[in-house]
Scaffold this motif. Structure first.
Motif, mmCIF file in Angstrom:
data_model
loop_
_atom_site.group_PDB
_atom_site.id
_atom_site.type_symbol
_atom_site.label_atom_id
_atom_site.label_comp_id
_atom_site.label_asym_id
_atom_site.label_seq_id
_atom_site.Cartn_x
_atom_site.Cartn_y
_atom_site.Cartn_z
ATOM 1 N N SER A 6 -36.634 -28.276 -13.432
ATOM 2 C CA SER A 6 -36.746 -28.468 -14.861
ATOM 3 C C SER A 6 -37.296 -27.216 -15.555
ATOM 4 O O SER A 6 -38.390 -27.204 -16.079
ATOM 5 C CB SER A 6 -37.638 -29.685 -15.110
ATOM 6 O OG SER A 6 -38.209 -29.673 -16.348
ATOM 7 N N GLU A 35 -27.637 -26.070 -18.726
ATOM 8 C CA GLU A 35 -28.350 -27.345 -18.683
ATOM 9 C C GLU A 35 -28.018 -28.111 -17.399
ATOM 10 O O GLU A 35 -28.728 -29.048 -17.041
ATOM 11 C CB GLU A 35 -28.021 -28.188 -19.924
ATOM 12 C CG GLU A 35 -29.121 -29.222 -20.218
ATOM 13 C CD GLU A 35 -28.677 -30.350 -21.138
ATOM 14 O OE1 GLU A 35 -27.543 -30.344 -21.614
ATOM 15 O OE2 GLU A 35 -29.499 -31.264 -21.364
ATOM 16 N N ARG B 26 -28.110 -37.732 -22.018
ATOM 17 C CA ARG B 26 -27.895 -36.282 -21.935
ATOM 18 C C ARG B 26 -26.541 -35.952 -21.327
ATOM 19 O O ARG B 26 -25.898 -34.973 -21.712
ATOM 20 C CB ARG B 26 -29.031 -35.638 -21.152
ATOM 21 C CG ARG B 26 -30.264 -35.457 -22.032
ATOM 22 C CD ARG B 26 -31.438 -34.921 -21.293
ATOM 23 N NE ARG B 26 -31.281 -33.528 -20.909
ATOM 24 C CZ ARG B 26 -32.253 -32.814 -20.350
ATOM 25 N NH1 ARG B 26 -33.432 -33.364 -20.151
ATOM 26 N NH2 ARG B 26 -32.063 -31.564 -20.001
ATOM 27 N N GLN B 33 -19.781 -32.420 -25.752
ATOM 28 C CA GLN B 33 -19.718 -30.987 -26.053
ATOM 29 C C GLN B 33 -18.913 -30.233 -24.995
ATOM 30 O O GLN B 33 -19.020 -29.012 -24.876
ATOM 31 C CB GLN B 33 -21.141 -30.410 -26.122
ATOM 32 C CG GLN B 33 -21.996 -31.042 -27.179
ATOM 33 C CD GLN B 33 -23.482 -30.809 -26.956
ATOM 34 O OE1 GLN B 33 -23.874 -30.037 -26.086
ATOM 35 N NE2 GLN B 33 -24.312 -31.485 -27.727
ATOM 36 N N ARG B 34 -18.174 -30.972 -24.207
ATOM 37 C CA ARG B 34 -17.346 -30.400 -23.140
ATOM 38 C C ARG B 34 -18.154 -29.631 -22.103
ATOM 39 O O ARG B 34 -17.732 -28.587 -21.596
ATOM 40 C CB ARG B 34 -16.263 -29.481 -23.714
ATOM 41 C CG ARG B 34 -15.289 -30.233 -24.563
ATOM 42 C CD ARG B 34 -14.094 -29.403 -24.792
ATOM 43 N NE ARG B 34 -13.043 -30.192 -25.389
ATOM 44 C CZ ARG B 34 -11.772 -29.848 -25.359
ATOM 45 N NH1 ARG B 34 -11.409 -28.746 -24.746
ATOM 46 N NH2 ARG B 34 -10.864 -30.587 -25.910
ATOM 47 N N ARG B 35 -19.356 -30.125 -21.853
ATOM 48 C CA ARG B 35 -20.161 -29.536 -20.800
ATOM 49 C C ARG B 35 -20.307 -30.560 -19.680
ATOM 50 O O ARG B 35 -19.922 -31.712 -19.824
ATOM 51 C CB ARG B 35 -21.551 -29.178 -21.334
ATOM 52 C CG ARG B 35 -21.547 -28.078 -22.354
ATOM 53 C CD ARG B 35 -22.956 -27.658 -22.722
ATOM 54 N NE ARG B 35 -23.680 -28.675 -23.462
ATOM 55 C CZ ARG B 35 -24.751 -29.308 -23.026
ATOM 56 N NH1 ARG B 35 -25.238 -29.025 -21.832
ATOM 57 N NH2 ARG B 35 -25.351 -30.207 -23.755
ATOM 58 N N VAL B 36 -20.870 -30.110 -18.564
ATOM 59 C CA VAL B 36 -21.074 -31.018 -17.443
ATOM 60 C C VAL B 36 -22.370 -31.798 -17.634
ATOM 61 O O VAL B 36 -22.441 -32.985 -17.402
ATOM 62 C CB VAL B 36 -21.122 -30.230 -16.113
ATOM 63 C CG1 VAL B 36 -21.444 -31.159 -14.958
ATOM 64 C CG2 VAL B 36 -19.786 -29.548 -15.885
ATOM 65 N N GLY B 37 -23.392 -31.089 -18.090
ATOM 66 C CA GLY B 37 -24.662 -31.748 -18.340
ATOM 67 C C GLY B 37 -25.552 -31.803 -17.123
ATOM 68 O O GLY B 37 -25.127 -31.506 -16.009
ATOM 69 N N PRO B 38 -26.801 -32.193 -17.326
ATOM 70 C CA PRO B 38 -27.782 -32.233 -16.237
ATOM 71 C C PRO B 38 -27.572 -33.456 -15.358
ATOM 72 O O PRO B 38 -26.818 -34.349 -15.713
ATOM 73 C CB PRO B 38 -29.112 -32.342 -16.990
ATOM 74 C CG PRO B 38 -28.774 -33.035 -18.253
ATOM 75 C CD PRO B 38 -27.373 -32.632 -18.606
ATOM 76 N N GLN B 42 -32.523 -36.142 -14.498
ATOM 77 C CA GLN B 42 -33.188 -35.008 -15.141
ATOM 78 C C GLN B 42 -34.445 -35.395 -15.941
ATOM 79 O O GLN B 42 -35.481 -34.732 -15.826
ATOM 80 C CB GLN B 42 -32.199 -34.252 -16.036
ATOM 81 C CG GLN B 42 -32.734 -32.934 -16.586
ATOM 82 C CD GLN B 42 -33.074 -31.947 -15.507
ATOM 83 O OE1 GLN B 42 -32.315 -31.777 -14.563
ATOM 84 N NE2 GLN B 42 -34.218 -31.302 -15.611
ATOM 85 N N TYR B 45 -37.272 -35.596 -13.614
ATOM 86 C CA TYR B 45 -37.707 -34.270 -13.149
ATOM 87 C C TYR B 45 -38.583 -33.620 -14.214
ATOM 88 O O TYR B 45 -39.612 -33.015 -13.913
ATOM 89 C CB TYR B 45 -36.507 -33.350 -12.876
ATOM 90 C CG TYR B 45 -35.535 -33.841 -11.836
ATOM 91 C CD1 TYR B 45 -35.968 -34.614 -10.764
ATOM 92 C CD2 TYR B 45 -34.189 -33.521 -11.910
ATOM 93 C CE1 TYR B 45 -35.061 -35.058 -9.803
ATOM 94 C CE2 TYR B 45 -33.283 -33.965 -10.954
ATOM 95 C CZ TYR B 45 -33.726 -34.731 -9.916
ATOM 96 O OH TYR B 45 -32.843 -35.179 -8.979
ATOM 97 N N ASP B 46 -38.131 -33.743 -15.468
ATOM 98 C CA ASP B 46 -38.870 -33.119 -16.562
ATOM 99 C C ASP B 46 -40.284 -33.672 -16.661
ATOM 100 O O ASP B 46 -41.256 -32.917 -16.754
ATOM 101 C CB ASP B 46 -38.141 -33.347 -17.899
ATOM 102 C CG ASP B 46 -36.841 -32.568 -17.990
ATOM 103 O OD1 ASP B 46 -36.644 -31.674 -17.141
ATOM 104 O OD2 ASP B 46 -36.034 -32.843 -18.891
ATOM 105 N N LYS B 49 -42.455 -32.615 -13.812
ATOM 106 C CA LYS B 49 -42.890 -31.229 -13.999
ATOM 107 C C LYS B 49 -44.026 -31.147 -15.004
ATOM 108 O O LYS B 49 -45.012 -30.457 -14.783
ATOM 109 C CB LYS B 49 -41.728 -30.364 -14.478
ATOM 110 C CG LYS B 49 -42.179 -28.952 -14.759
ATOM 111 C CD LYS B 49 -41.319 -28.224 -15.744
ATOM 112 C CE LYS B 49 -41.398 -28.801 -17.119
ATOM 113 N NZ LYS B 49 -40.527 -28.106 -18.066
ATOM 114 N N VAL B 193 -38.821 -26.103 -34.816
ATOM 115 C CA VAL B 193 -38.936 -26.028 -33.375
ATOM 116 C C VAL B 193 -39.297 -27.411 -32.831
ATOM 117 O O VAL B 193 -38.554 -28.348 -33.052
ATOM 118 C CB VAL B 193 -39.920 -24.933 -32.941
ATOM 119 C CG1 VAL B 193 -39.657 -24.562 -31.499
ATOM 120 C CG2 VAL B 193 -39.689 -23.681 -33.786
ATOM 121 N N LYS B 194 -40.426 -27.572 -32.199
ATOM 122 C CA LYS B 194 -40.690 -28.866 -31.573
ATOM 123 C C LYS B 194 -41.512 -29.784 -32.460
ATOM 124 O O LYS B 194 -42.056 -30.783 -31.994
ATOM 125 C CB LYS B 194 -41.347 -28.659 -30.211
ATOM 126 C CG LYS B 194 -40.337 -28.240 -29.158
ATOM 127 C CD LYS B 194 -39.366 -29.374 -28.852
ATOM 128 C CE LYS B 194 -38.212 -28.897 -28.018
ATOM 129 N NZ LYS B 194 -37.200 -29.924 -27.804
#
Ligand code: SF4
Lengths: 143, 285
Positions: A6, A35, B26, B33-38, B42, B45-46, B49, B193-194
């Motif tokens: 992560s 990602e 996610r 968005q045509r991505r594979v992603g986590p 995940q 895991y986040d 961490k 930002v956050k």
């Protein structure tokens, strides 16, 4: 193990020409999709594990970079992306440029290139994760 | 005992279900968005961490406040699924949200302040819709208890379509989805930002993430209630609602707080308020 899965990174543009920054963002696009490895571009030092610097260090951004680094929680690693951040590159001799990121921070991974390619940046991040693990192991051993 | 079991099940399983939901969210977002992603796990895991990062609080208040945020949210959900009064659930839910605001206000960062103020606006915007929903549920089913409403077999969705649509709108805010993720976004496009979590990191942020999982399951429980006369239909409706929220998240830019507040109140007044008035006017039960 969880640290490695992560990696949240903070991207700071020192005095880059924006070439490297575009490549950093390219890592998040569908073609490279960082990602997949859990990478998040947080924009907030308190959430970040990796500090990714582009562009050289000059007298104005020196304090900013130090401040950002200080706000990041341990363990943390620094990545210098692009030849400007590694050594100052062609701008090294400019009157306002101090040099690469290692003039002010302990850089763990250098990613050369002008601009650094997304593949190289992702490779750099993966290497940085190894360093992050080492740092955590060292901190735990100290305890 | 009958009340305790679902409440306990919620307290123990909601973080699990909520985390998996966040992971699926996610992946679905990435596919849009045509991505594979986590990976699906995940979010876990986040959070693991973040806990391993230890204490990085800027003051001694943040962690206890985040802990209260978590406990009150878990309490709200346990009350809801345990068959407590839905009005009480809404109050405890709001108190939980206020603890997060307090945690953000306790730091000196201006970004944290802006985030906290925006979170207050979101609470302000969502509150009337939730209260009207509770009133409407009572009007139709004669109860404010999750199990009694479900057992009554009242097809809430048929009599309360306006209230449901309004709730869907408010859900976008509460699930922190675009265009209403003004106080804290999971994505990169945020202006502040956050936001509310600017100064909240490490284990404090981990608690906030887990609380958000609790919150999502509670809110989806509310969606379930509208279709509770048929369990398979209700589960499908919950899944579809969440999918539409993710779709909205991926197809909208952020709106300003003025629009967020005024549009929500207008929709609450017109759709939910109108729905309730119509119920009374027609005298239907
Ligand atoms: S390394 Fe090249 S592309 Fe990168 S910031 Fe320097 S000049 Fe620009």
């Amino acid at each position: 193990m969880s640290l490695k899965k992560s990696p949240w990174l903070l991207h700071y543009d020192g005095s880059s020409c924006n070439g490297c920054d575009i490549e950093v963002l390219a890592c998040l696009t569908p073609l490279y999709d960082a990602e997949r490895f859990g990478v998040i571009n947080t924009g907030n030092p308190r959430h970040a594990d990796l500090l990714l610097l582009t562009g050289s260090i000059n007298h104005q951004n020196e304090e900013v970079v130090r401040n950002l680094y200080a706000q990041m929680p341990e363990p943390k690693v620094v990545l210098a992306v692009g030849i400007c951040a590694t050594s100052g590159g062609v701008f090294a001799d400019c009157y306002n440029v101090k040099g690469g990121a290692d003039k002010v921070l302990p850089v763990d991974v250098y990613v050369p290139g002008c601009a650094a390619r997304p593949e190289a940046i992702i490779d750099g991040i993966v290497r940085a994760l190894g360093v992050l693990e080492q740092k955590r192991a060292a901190a735990e051993a100290k305890k | 005992m009958e009340k305790l079991m679902p409440a306990l099940a919620y307290a123990l399983l909601a973080p699990l279900a909520g985390g998996l939901l966040a992971g699926a969210d996610r992946i679905v977002s990435a596919r849009m968005q045509r991505r594979v992603g986590p990976p699906l796990l995940q979010p876990f895991y986040d959070v693991a961490k973040l806990f391993s990062k230890g204490d990085v609080e800027v003051n001694s208040l943040q962690y206890p406040l985040a802990l209260c945020h978590l406990l009150f949210m878990a309490l709200a959900g346990a009350l809801f699924f345990g068959g407590g009064d839905i009005l009480l659930v809404i109050f405890v839910f709001t108190v939980a949200a206020l603890f997060l605001v307090a945690a953000a206000f306790s730091s000196a960062s201006p970004y944290s302040f802006v985030g906290a103020e925006r979170e207050l606006i979101i609470i302000l915007a969502a509150e009337p819709a939730l209260l009207i929903a509770a009133a409407a549920i009572y009007k139709v089913s004669g109860s404010l208890n999750f199990h009694a409403v479900a057992a009554s077999g009242a097809p809430l969705i048929k009599q309360l379509p306006g209230v449901f649509l309004c709730l869907f709108y408010v859900l976008t805010m509460k699930l922190r989805k675009s265009p209403f993720d003004l106080s804290y976004s999971h994505h990169a496009h945020q202006e502040i930002v956050k936001g509310i979590t600017t100064d909240l990191g490490g284990r404090t942020l981990a608690l906030i993430e887990i609380t958000h999982w609790y919150e999502n399951i509670l809110l989806l429980g509310l969606v379930y209630l509208f279709f509770a006369f048929s369990a398979p239909l209700a589960l499908a409706a919950v899944a579809l609602t969440y999918f539409l929220e993710v779709l909205a998240d991926n197809t909208n830019a952020r709106v300003r707080w003025q629009l967020a507040l005024s549009s929500t109140w207008t929709i609450t007044l017109l759709l939910a308020g109108g729905n309730l008035l119509a119920l009374y006017a027609l005298g239907g039960n």
